[in-house]
Motif scaffolding. Structure first.
Motif, PDB file in Angstrom:
ATOM      1  N   THR A   1       0.828  -1.210   0.000  1.00 59.81           N
ATOM      2  CA  THR A   1       0.000   0.000   0.000  1.00 59.81           C
ATOM      3  C   THR A   1       0.865   1.265   0.000  1.00 59.81           C
ATOM      4  OG1 THR A   1      -0.230  -0.312   2.399  1.00 59.81           O
ATOM      5  CG2 THR A   1      -2.053  -1.041   1.015  1.00 59.81           C
ATOM      6  N   GLN A   2       2.075   1.172   0.572  1.00 59.86           N
ATOM      7  CA  GLN A   2       2.979   2.329   0.524  1.00 59.86           C
ATOM      8  C   GLN A   2       3.361   2.635  -0.926  1.00 59.86           C
ATOM      9  OE1 GLN A   2       6.454   3.594   3.282  1.00 59.86           O
ATOM     10  NE2 GLN A   2       7.363   2.089   1.934  1.00 59.86           N
TER      11      GLN A   2
ATOM     12  N   THR B   1       7.420   3.575  10.525  1.00 59.12           N
ATOM     13  CA  THR B   1       7.448   4.786   9.688  1.00 59.12           C
ATOM     14  C   THR B   1       7.962   4.474   8.286  1.00 59.12           C
ATOM     15  OG1 THR B   1       9.611   5.314  10.598  1.00 59.12           O
ATOM     16  CG2 THR B   1       7.744   6.422  11.593  1.00 59.12           C
ATOM     17  N   MET B   2       8.919   3.561   8.189  1.00 58.21           N
ATOM     18  CA  MET B   2       9.524   3.290   6.877  1.00 58.21           C
ATOM     19  C   MET B   2       8.650   2.419   5.971  1.00 58.21           C
ATOM     20  SD  MET B   2      13.544   2.924   7.888  1.00 58.21           S
ATOM     21  CE  MET B   2      14.143   2.730   6.218  1.00 58.21           C
ATOM     22  N   LEU B   3       7.521   1.935   6.511  1.00 62.63           N
ATOM     23  CA  LEU B   3       6.626   1.101   5.694  1.00 62.63           C
ATOM     24  C   LEU B   3       5.261   1.761   5.466  1.00 62.63           C
ATOM     25  CD1 LEU B   3       7.240  -2.329   7.475  1.00 62.63           C
ATOM     26  CD2 LEU B   3       8.014  -1.695   5.205  1.00 62.63           C
ATOM     27  N   ASN B   4       5.078   2.954   6.033  1.00 57.48           N
ATOM     28  CA  ASN B   4       3.729   3.531   5.990  1.00 57.48           C
ATOM     29  C   ASN B   4       3.689   4.996   5.567  1.00 57.48           C
ATOM     30  OD1 ASN B   4       1.747   1.361   7.000  1.00 57.48           O
ATOM     31  ND2 ASN B   4       3.486   1.198   8.411  1.00 57.48           N
TER      32      ASN B   4
ATOM     33  N   LEU C   1      16.080   8.685   7.956  1.00 58.81           N
ATOM     34  CA  LEU C   1      16.370   8.350   6.574  1.00 58.81           C
ATOM     35  C   LEU C   1      15.498   7.171   6.150  1.00 58.81           C
ATOM     36  CD1 LEU C   1      18.447   9.423   4.565  1.00 58.81           C
ATOM     37  CD2 LEU C   1      19.996   7.606   5.297  1.00 58.81           C
ATOM     38  N   THR C   2      15.006   7.228   4.927  1.00 57.50           N
ATOM     39  CA  THR C   2      14.208   6.098   4.460  1.00 57.50           C
ATOM     40  C   THR C   2      14.498   5.811   2.993  1.00 57.50           C
ATOM     41  OG1 THR C   2      11.997   5.122   4.498  1.00 57.50           O
ATOM     42  CG2 THR C   2      12.148   7.399   3.756  1.00 57.50           C
ATOM     43  N   VAL C   3      13.994   4.683   2.543  1.00 63.16           N
ATOM     44  CA  VAL C   3      14.116   4.345   1.121  1.00 63.16           C
ATOM     45  C   VAL C   3      12.868   4.882   0.433  1.00 63.16           C
ATOM     46  CG1 VAL C   3      14.494   2.480  -0.541  1.00 63.16           C
ATOM     47  CG2 VAL C   3      15.278   2.213   1.816  1.00 63.16           C
ATOM     48  N   GLY C   4      13.070   5.698  -0.568  1.00 65.64           N
ATOM     49  CA  GLY C   4      11.936   6.257  -1.312  1.00 65.64           C
ATOM     50  C   GLY C   4      11.467   5.263  -2.366  1.00 65.64           C
TER      51      GLY C   4
ATOM     52  N   SER D   1       4.900   9.056   7.713  1.00 61.41           N
ATOM     53  CA  SER D   1       3.808   8.149   8.071  1.00 61.41           C
ATOM     54  C   SER D   1       2.861   8.869   9.037  1.00 61.41           C
ATOM     55  CB  SER D   1       4.386   6.917   8.750  1.00 61.41           C
ATOM     56  OG  SER D   1       5.128   7.317   9.881  1.00 61.41           O
ATOM     57  N   PRO D   2       1.607   8.445   9.075  1.00 59.73           N
ATOM     58  CA  PRO D   2       0.649   9.124   9.966  1.00 59.73           C
ATOM     59  C   PRO D   2       0.810   8.669  11.422  1.00 59.73           C
ATOM     60  CG  PRO D   2      -0.408   7.292   8.847  1.00 59.73           C
ATOM     61  CD  PRO D   2       0.997   7.360   8.294  1.00 59.73           C
TER      62      PRO D   2
END
Ligand code: CAO
Length: 470
Positions: free
Chosen positions: A66-67, A104-107, A410-413, A428-429
């Motif tokens: 869904t991300q 956060t990194m999945l949503n 930091l995250t993977v875009g 993320s929410p």
């Protein structure tokens, strides 16, 4: 008369000028075909704009799917249990009281509504959501959605256009009722038995092929079903079993299983070492999975740096260049080394010789020297090196995001780049951050009704959960 003629001529020439000045429409000028966007890369809208996803997914497999859809512009509404939320919010926490990086990194790019889907009022809200969304995504344990009262038949009745996309551990069969996590899928899908060294135990890989890999499989299924819905007007079910998805990614090993019935696998280094094969595809260490032999070799500094290694591929078309680079020009004409077939039984010695050379260089020096002459090599990059790599930041593959409770991380875009579609990464929410907004603006509840829903306990945790969380 002359003046009349001049006036006529002047008017005619003005018309010509006007005609010339009038730009042809973009369509007419291109034989009715659309032209490429004039906007910069990625700035011509959002590919999935107008698609609304009812996201009942949790942990990793569903949320990665869904991300991805949210990055492409779908409006993803994540439904979470009041007071608790997706279990990953609190798992592997590194900052007290802040959502974990796991969550956060999945949503990213989603909205969150809290909803007790077993509460009568919660069910009423969920049904409204079903009616106004295009896709429902879930990766609950087997039977959970049915137990909640949302069978495919019921959902289809509520919204015949709804696509219901599910990830389960196994497809129909002896294990269909099992709960499954990443490594279970890696083991059951053939990855673990074929990963690792021949003389060691099976290994799982760090790449989350069971979870994130199947999130991708599900996303492809959803977009395909949306495309078909354009023709049929009808929703359908999209089912992905984690075992199947892992097996799909391991198909080269099933290829080798069948080749094994016709004789030894000559490109596996164990063949060159004279070790006989058993009945199934063995673990092949760092052998390449394709037709060009490769291995991981030490580079300068390997004694202290665990990542001072390079993957070196002895690609046949550049064999002569390899011989020159490593200082073995005589191998170019030596019948034991000159052809790929002659080299197969000698791979261990060949790679040991190449390693003598790579150990005199850093992995980046090997990259520079080899790539200059088209020899395919790959540096073993640590996560630290990847996190600090400027080119990945520039392309948006690595992104820094600001979060209200945890600060910058930091995250993977989005790794999939579309030339016409924006893919910005939004934080993320927070748990239930958009509950009121969704109840009011999306579902059309009045302020009075929103207040009633809130006091019913359908969107807020029961007292004892709240007390335990405090
Ligand atoms: N309101 C009320 N109840 C809710 C709810 C909500 N918003 N969201 C979930 N629940 C309830 C479910 O109804 C279910 O209750 P019942 O068991 O009484 O029907 C309960 O929460 C547990 O759901 P679950 O079985 O999905 O969760 P789990 O933590 O026990 O198991 C997992 C987790 C991942 C093993 C399981 O969901 C699973 O096998 N999923 C399919 C495979 C998968 O995707 N695995 C990968 C996960 S990522 O590593």
């Amino acid at each position: 008369m002359a003046t009349k003629k001049r006036k006529k001529a002047r008017a005619a020439s003005k018309r010509i000028v006007k005609l010339k000045a009038k730009k042809p429409s973009a369509k007419a000028a291109n034989n009715g075909l659309p032209r490429p966007s004039t906007k910069p890369w990625g700035k011509a809208g959002k590919a999935l704009q107008g698609i609304r996803i009812l996201d009942l997914s949790h942990v990793q497999a569903g949320p990665t799917c869904t991300q991805l859809l949210a990055w492409f512009g779908a409006d993803v509404i994540k439904v979470e249990r009041p007071g608790v939320g997706d279990i990953t919010r609190g798992q592997l926490r590194d900052v007290p009281d802040a959502d974990s990086l796991y969550f956060t990194m999945l949503n990213h790019n989603k909205r969150s509504i809290t909803l007790d889907t077993k509460h009568p009022k919660g069910k009423e809200v969920l049904e409204r959501l079903i009616k106004c969304c295009d896709v429902l995504v879930e990766n609950f344990g087997p039977g959970v959605l049915d137990r909640m009262g949302y069978t495919w038949e019921h959902i289809h009745k509520l919204n015949p256009r709804m696509i219901v996309a599910s990830i389960k551990g196994f497809g129909p069969g002896p294990y269909e009722d099992c709960k499954v996590y990443e490594n279970v899928a890696q083991c059951a899908g053939g990855a673990a038995s074929t990963t690792g060294f021949r003389d060691g135990p099976p290994l799982v890989t760090g790449a989350q092929i069971g979870d994130s890999g199947n999130g991708l499989h599900l996303a492809v299924g959803i977009v395909t079903a949306l495309y078909q819905r354009d023709r049929t007007g009808r929703g359908q079910r999209v089912n992905v079993a984690m075992q199947d998805g892992v097996l799909n990614l391991c198909r080269v090993k099933l290829r080798d299983q069948q080749r094994l019935q016709r004789g030894p696998l000559a490109e596996y280094s164990q063949h060159g070492e004279g070790i006989p094969f058993g009945k199934s595809v063995p673990r092949a260490g760092n052998d390449s999975g394709g037709g060009q032999p490769g291995w991981i070799l030490k580079c300068k500094g390997w004694e202290t740096d665990p990542d001072a290694y390079i993957y070196f591929i002895t690609q046949a078309p550049v064999w002569e260049k390899i011989c020159d680079v490593i200082g073995k020009p005589e191998w170019k004409t030596d019948k034991d080394y000159a052809t790929p077939k002659a080299r197969l039984p000698r791979l261990k010695h060949i790679f040991a010789t190449i390693e003598q050379w790579t150990m005199t260089k850093t992995k980046f020096e090997v990259m520079e020297i080899c790539n200059a002459v088209d020899i395919p090599v790959g540096p073993i990059l640590s996560m630290k090196e990847i996190a600090e790599e400027p080119s990945l930041r520039k392309t948006g593959t690595m992104v820094e995001v600001d979060h209200p409770t945890r600060g910058k991380y930091l995250t993977v875009g989005n790794p999939i780049k579309l030339s016409d579609s924006i893919s910005e990464v939004k934080r993320s929410p927070l748990l239930g951050e958009h509950t009121e907004e969704i109840l009011g603006a999306v579902l059309g509840y009045s302020a009075k009704e929103v207040a009633e829903i809130k006091s019913s306990g359908a969107v807020t945790p029961p007292e004892k959960v709240r007390a335990a969380a405090a």
